[in-house]
Design an enzyme around this catalytic site. Sequence first.
Site, PDB file in Angstrom:
ATOM      1  N   SER A  37     -10.714  -0.970   4.161  1.00 20.49           N
ATOM      2  CA  SER A  37     -10.357  -1.203   4.998  1.00 20.49           C
ATOM      3  C   SER A  37      -9.760   0.349   5.825  1.00 20.49           C
ATOM      4  CB  SER A  37      -8.830  -2.060   5.175  1.00 20.49           C
ATOM      5  OG  SER A  37     -10.053  -3.377   3.817  1.00 20.49           O
TER       6      SER A  37
ATOM      7  N   ARG B   3       1.349  -1.049   0.315  1.00 24.55           N
ATOM      8  CA  ARG B   3      -0.261   0.258   0.086  1.00 24.55           C
ATOM      9  C   ARG B   3       0.896   0.624   0.330  1.00 24.55           C
ATOM     10  NH1 ARG B   3      -1.839  -3.727  -1.562  1.00 24.55           N
ATOM     11  NH2 ARG B   3      -4.390  -4.206  -0.645  1.00 24.55           N
TER      12      ARG B   3
ATOM     13  N   GLU C 121      -4.703   2.941   7.481  1.00 21.06           N
ATOM     14  CA  GLU C 121      -4.508   2.736   5.177  1.00 21.06           C
ATOM     15  C   GLU C 121      -5.060   3.932   4.521  1.00 21.06           C
ATOM     16  OE1 GLU C 121      -5.265  -0.643   3.922  1.00 21.06           O
ATOM     17  OE2 GLU C 121      -6.269  -0.062   2.030  1.00 21.06           O
TER      18      GLU C 121
HETATM   19  C1  LIG Z   1     -15.863   0.127  -0.458  1.00 22.35           C
HETATM   20  C2  LIG Z   1     -14.052  -0.462  -0.682  1.00 22.35           C
HETATM   21  C3  LIG Z   1     -13.373  -1.488  -1.138  1.00 22.35           C
HETATM   22  C4  LIG Z   1     -11.687  -1.528  -1.131  1.00 22.35           C
HETATM   23  N1  LIG Z   1     -10.894  -2.483  -2.025  1.00 22.35           N
HETATM   24  C5  LIG Z   1      -9.847  -2.456  -1.484  1.00 22.35           C
HETATM   25  C6  LIG Z   1      -9.450  -3.077  -1.987  1.00 22.35           C
HETATM   26  O1  LIG Z   1     -10.030  -4.625  -1.773  1.00 22.35           O
HETATM   27  N2  LIG Z   1      -7.701  -3.182  -2.214  1.00 22.35           N
HETATM   28  C7  LIG Z   1      -6.555  -1.968  -1.980  1.00 22.35           C
HETATM   29  O2  LIG Z   1      -6.092  -1.690  -2.182  1.00 22.35           O
HETATM   30  N3  LIG Z   1      -7.829  -0.717  -1.876  1.00 22.35           N
HETATM   31  C8  LIG Z   1      -8.999  -0.614  -2.032  1.00 22.35           C
HETATM   32  N4  LIG Z   1     -10.104   0.385  -1.405  1.00 22.35           N
HETATM   33  C9  LIG Z   1      -9.161   1.260  -1.280  1.00 22.35           C
HETATM   34  C10 LIG Z   1      -8.939   2.474  -2.572  1.00 22.35           C
HETATM   35  O3  LIG Z   1     -10.633   1.924  -3.206  1.00 22.35           O
HETATM   36  C11 LIG Z   1      -7.908   2.049  -2.538  1.00 22.35           C
HETATM   37  O4  LIG Z   1      -7.447   2.305  -2.343  1.00 22.35           O
HETATM   38  C12 LIG Z   1      -7.769   2.982  -4.409  1.00 22.35           C
HETATM   39  O5  LIG Z   1      -6.640   2.114  -5.311  1.00 22.35           O
HETATM   40  C13 LIG Z   1      -8.179   4.435  -4.407  1.00 22.35           C
HETATM   41  O6  LIG Z   1      -7.927   5.155  -5.313  1.00 22.35           O
HETATM   42  P1  LIG Z   1      -9.222   6.388  -5.905  1.00 22.35           P
HETATM   43  O7  LIG Z   1      -8.577   6.626  -6.934  1.00 22.35           O
HETATM   44  O8  LIG Z   1      -9.841   6.672  -5.235  1.00 22.35           O
HETATM   45  O9  LIG Z   1      -7.538   7.350  -4.599  1.00 22.35           O
HETATM   46  P2  LIG Z   1      -8.306   8.699  -3.538  1.00 22.35           P
HETATM   47  O10 LIG Z   1      -8.762   7.884  -3.064  1.00 22.35           O
HETATM   48  O11 LIG Z   1      -8.900   9.655  -4.318  1.00 22.35           O
HETATM   49  O12 LIG Z   1      -6.935   8.799  -3.286  1.00 22.35           O
HETATM   50  C14 LIG Z   1      -5.702   8.475  -2.690  1.00 22.35           C
HETATM   51  C15 LIG Z   1      -4.705   8.850  -2.575  1.00 22.35           C
HETATM   52  O13 LIG Z   1      -3.775   8.669  -4.181  1.00 22.35           O
HETATM   53  C16 LIG Z   1      -3.336   9.791  -4.774  1.00 22.35           C
HETATM   54  N5  LIG Z   1      -3.585  10.115  -5.549  1.00 22.35           N
HETATM   55  C17 LIG Z   1      -5.060   9.472  -6.605  1.00 22.35           C
HETATM   56  N6  LIG Z   1      -4.599   9.837  -7.779  1.00 22.35           N
HETATM   57  C18 LIG Z   1      -3.272   9.726  -8.079  1.00 22.35           C
HETATM   58  C19 LIG Z   1      -2.666  10.250  -9.547  1.00 22.35           C
HETATM   59  N7  LIG Z   1      -2.709  10.800 -10.809  1.00 22.35           N
HETATM   60  N8  LIG Z   1      -1.564  11.035  -9.158  1.00 22.35           N
HETATM   61  C20 LIG Z   1      -0.803  11.053  -7.837  1.00 22.35           C
HETATM   62  N9  LIG Z   1      -1.910  10.437  -6.583  1.00 22.35           N
HETATM   63  C21 LIG Z   1      -3.281  10.372  -6.878  1.00 22.35           C
HETATM   64  C22 LIG Z   1      -4.205  10.723  -3.375  1.00 22.35           C
HETATM   65  O14 LIG Z   1      -3.177  12.034  -3.399  1.00 22.35           O
HETATM   66  C23 LIG Z   1      -4.095  10.132  -2.184  1.00 22.35           C
HETATM   67  O15 LIG Z   1      -3.151  10.276  -1.243  1.00 22.35           O
HETATM   68  C24 LIG Z   1     -11.113  -0.446  -1.257  1.00 22.35           C
HETATM   69  C25 LIG Z   1     -12.409   1.044  -1.268  1.00 22.35           C
HETATM   70  C26 LIG Z   1     -13.478   0.931  -1.062  1.00 22.35           C
HETATM   71  C27 LIG Z   1     -14.292   1.781  -0.436  1.00 22.35           C
END
Ligand SMILES: Cc1cc2nc3c(=O)[nH]c(=O)nc-3n(C[C@H](O)[C@H](O)[C@H](O)COP(=O)(O)OP(=O)(O)OC[C@H]3O[C@@H](n4cnc5c(N)ncnc54)[C@H](O)[C@@H]3O)c2cc1C
Length: 302
Positions: free
Chosen positions: A226, A175, A296
């Site tokens: 999580s 992560r 996380e």
């Molecule tokens: C129901 C649910 C289930 C989930 N299951 C999982 C799972 O199975 N495994 C898992 O690993 N995670 C899981 N997650 C967590 C999450 O979906 C992941 O961490 C996902 O990769 C975050 O992506 P996001 O685009 O929503 O990022 P955001 O939440 O918008 O941002 C997260 C971080 O990434 C940075 N970021 C976003 N885009 C960029 C970019 N283009 N360049 C640089 N930095 C950037 C942001 O600044 C922030 O620091 C889950 C979440 C939910 C709500």
Amino acid sequence: MENSIFEELCKVLGEQKITKNEPMSNHTTFKIGGKADFFARVTTICELQETINIAKKYNLPITVIGNGSNILVRDNGIRGIVIQIGIENYNISSDIVTVGAGVKLSALAQKLLKEGITGFEFASGIPGTIGGAVKMNAGAYGKEMCNIVENTKYLDTTNNEIKELNNNEQEFEYRNSIFSKHKEYIILETVLKLQKGKQEEIKEKMQEYMDKRKQTQPIQYPNAGSTFKRGNGYITAKLIDESGLKGYSFGGAQVSSLHAGFIINKGNATAEDVLQLIKHIQNTVYEKFNINIDLEIEVIGE
Ligand SMILES: Cc1cc2nc3c(=O)[nH]c(=O)nc-3n(C[C@H](O)[C@H](O)[C@H](O)COP(=O)(O)OP(=O)(O)OC[C@H]3O[C@@H](n4cnc5c(N)ncnc54)[C@H](O)[C@@H]3O)c2cc1C
């Protein structure tokens, strides 16, 4: 000043892509978060570079988000400009897939299913974008982004230059990646190496993973996945469960009774409710097991 910033952003992005005092609860899967001074959705690299230039000119901090599925935004919101990355290009050439940082993992999984390309099924139910997933090295069911990512293109906002890193250089860990350490890097596009597969088998795998999620995760309530990281030699959700915290709530925030690793928003939770609940969980687990559990989800804003 506020008006001239807004006008300049409008000129670059067009009026539909920029708002003032935007509630971040509209842009997070937790449905929580105070207002961002400016909220910009950028859909091209050029728009991103010009938005960064405006931020620099007015000395405004920038915060980058994807789908807001791993963040908790505090109740007083975010100063400066929140930039949502909406760069959604993609190109599938045999088993090499080039994909823009704003593409949602679920949308890409559907495209790959259509093309009969396997290796991405594990990510199909993660509600994030490619940018968020690369940064977080998102993973599920024994696979992580680092297993399939080759090169990633990013914008170095210190000099507005586009650069590229190979897999090793992205320093993937659980992560975590180089992009966690370098907030000034914005992911633009990544190249994935996948394999040719059979459509029927890909579909079955995606369905199997989706069914598992539905059974084990409280997806009917807003949440951010999580809350805590996996530990070394222990399952964090199990520690929380064994601390008797399933169903425990603070204000509108509750430890899911389906999965103790998730905090859910029961309706009107504030970020403060979630933060108080997190503190209570960490203290209780520490008292019972002498273990510090790490977040996380990322807490941002004021
Ligand atoms: C129901 C649910 C289930 C989930 N299951 C999982 C799972 O199975 N495994 C898992 O690993 N995670 C899981 N997650 C967590 C999450 O979906 C992941 O961490 C996902 O990769 C975050 O992506 P996001 O685009 O929503 O990022 P955001 O939440 O918008 O941002 C997260 C971080 O990434 C940075 N970021 C976003 N885009 C960029 C970019 N283009 N360049 C640089 N930095 C950037 C942001 O600044 C922030 O620091 C889950 C979440 C939910 C709500």
